[in-house]
Design an enzyme around this catalytic site. Structure first.
Site, short mmCIF file in Angstrom:
data_model
loop_
_atom_site.label_atom_id
_atom_site.label_comp_id
_atom_site.label_asym_id
_atom_site.label_seq_id
_atom_site.Cartn_x
_atom_site.Cartn_y
_atom_site.Cartn_z
N HIS A 118 -4.28 53.17 43.31
CA HIS A 118 -3.78 54.25 42.25
C HIS A 118 -4.59 54.74 41.01
CE1 HIS A 118 -1.06 56.37 39.39
NE2 HIS A 118 -1.59 55.96 38.93
N GLU A 119 -4.74 52.96 40.70
CA GLU A 119 -5.37 52.79 39.26
C GLU A 119 -6.99 53.29 40.24
OE1 GLU A 119 -4.76 52.45 36.94
OE2 GLU A 119 -2.91 52.80 36.50
N HIS A 148 -8.07 56.89 39.89
CA HIS A 148 -7.79 57.61 37.96
C HIS A 148 -9.53 57.24 37.95
CE1 HIS A 148 -4.33 58.82 36.57
NE2 HIS A 148 -3.37 57.42 36.88
N GLU A 156 -1.71 62.48 36.41
CA GLU A 156 -0.56 60.61 37.59
C GLU A 156 -0.67 61.45 38.88
OE1 GLU A 156 -0.10 58.23 36.67
OE2 GLU A 156 -1.03 57.85 35.19
#
Length: 287
Positions: free
Chosen positions: A134-135, A138, A206
Site C-alpha cells: 500500500h505504501e 503511494h 487511500e
C-alpha cells in the site's frame, strides 16, 4: 480509469484552492496582496516539495533503521521494490506503540517508508507485506507529491487566517484597518478550504493505494486483515492529536486519532469497513 478519475478530482480541488488563495490576497490587499499571496504560495509549495519527507519523519520522531535491526521489514520492502523494478526507499521506525505506517518523499528516488514499533509487533509478515505494498503504491502513483502540494496550499490559507489577526491589512491603499470582506474570507473560507483539501485528496488516494497495493502484492486479503488489526489497535492506543501530528496524520495508512461519532465525518481516511469491503471485492474478482 479509477486512477485517472482520482487525478482529475485532485487537480480540480487543488486548482480551486489556489484560486481561493489568490482571491483572498486580492480582497485583503488589492494588487499588493495578490502579489504577496502568489509569492507566499510558491515559497510554501517549494518547502513542501523539497522538505516534506524530513518534516513528516521529524513529526513522529522517526529514526532510520538498519537491516540488522529489522531484517523482516527489509526483506519485504526489497522483494516488493525489486518486483516493481523501482528503487528501494529508505526505511524508518517511529517509537510509538500505536500501529501505523506512511510513505513520504517527492518521488520514488527520494522516498521513505516509516512504520511504527506498534505495527511491527502487531502484524505478521504477510499482513506487513500488504501494508508495505500500500505504501509503495503511494510512492509509485506520485501520491506523495500531490499530498505535499495540497498540504502546502492548505498551510498558506491557514497561515493567512492567523496573519489576519495580527496584521492590520486593508483592502485599499488609503484605507486603514482590517478589510471586513478579507477578514470573512480568511476566518471562514480558509479553514474550510484546508479541510476540503485534506478530505478530498486523502480519501481518494487511500482507495487508489489499496487497489494498487493489492496488485503489487497479489494478496488483497492480507491488506484487508492488516487494516482490521490496525483499526482495532488505533482504537486501543490512539495518538494524541498534537499540532505536529495533524498534517502527517493524513499520510498514514489509518487515521491515528480517535474518530467516533461526528468526528468520523471529518476524518482524512475513508472508513475501514469500506476499504476492507473493496479489497474483498478485488479478491473475489481475482479468484
Amino acid at each position: 480509469m479509477h486512477r485517472h478519475h482520482n487525478g482529475v478530482r485532485t487537480a480540480v480541488l487543488l486548482g480551486a484552492l489556489s484560486a481561493l488563495i489568490l482571491l483572498v490576497g486580492r480582497a485583503v490587499g488589492g494588487a499588493t496582496g495578490l502579489t504577496a499571496a502568489v509569492l507566499v504560495a510558491l515559497a510554501t509549495n517549494g518547502v513542501a516539495y523539497f522538505a516534506s519527507a524530513t518534516i513528516a519523519l521529524r513529526s513522529v520522531r522517526a529514526r532510520p533503521v538498519s537491516e540488522f535491526e529489522a531484517p523482516g521489514l527489509y526483506r519485504v520492502v526489497r522483494e516488493l521494490s525489486t518486483a516493481a523494478r523501482r528503487p528501494m526507499p529508505r526505511l524508518y521506525v517511529a517509537p510509538t506503540a500505536a500501529p501505523n505506517a506512511f510513505a513520504t518523499g517527492r518521488n520514488p528516488r527520494h522516498a521513505a517508508v516509516c512504520v511504527t514499533e506498534g505495527i511491527l509487533g502487531l502484524l505478521d509478515e504477510r499482513e506487513l507485506r500488504g501494508v508495505i505494498g500500500h505504501e509503495l503504491s503511494h510512492v509509485y502513483n506520485r501520491d506523495i507529491l500531490l499530498s505535499s502540494v495540497a498540504a502546502g496550499l492548505a498551510s498558506v490559507v491557514v497561515w493567512l487566517a492567523h496573519l489576519a489577526w495580527l496584521v492590520p491589512l486593508g483592502g485599499d491603499d488609503d484605507d486603514e484597518g482590517v478589510n471586513p470582506l478579507g477578514m470573512l474570507l480568511l476566518l471562514v473560507l480558509g479553514p474550510v478550504a484546508a479541510t476540503l483539501v485534506r478530505l478530498g485528496v486523502s480519501r481518494a488516494r487511500e482507495f487508489q493505494a489499496d487497489a494498487s497495493g493489492a496488485a503489487v502484492t497479489g494478496d488483497p486479503l492480507a491488506l484487508a486483515s492488516a487494516l482490521r488489526k490496525i483499526e482495532a489497535g488505533v482504537r486501543r492506543l490512539p495518538l494524541v492529536p498534537e499540532p505536529r501530528l495533524r498534517t502527517t496524520s493524513a499520510l498514514m495508512i489509518a487515521n491515528p486519532f480517535r474518530a467516533d461519532g461526528p468526528a468520523r465525518l471529518f476524518s482524512t481516511h475513508p472508513p475501514t469497513e469500506e476499504r476492507v469491503a473493496r479489497l474483498l471485492e478485488i479478491a473475489g474478482h481475482q479468484r
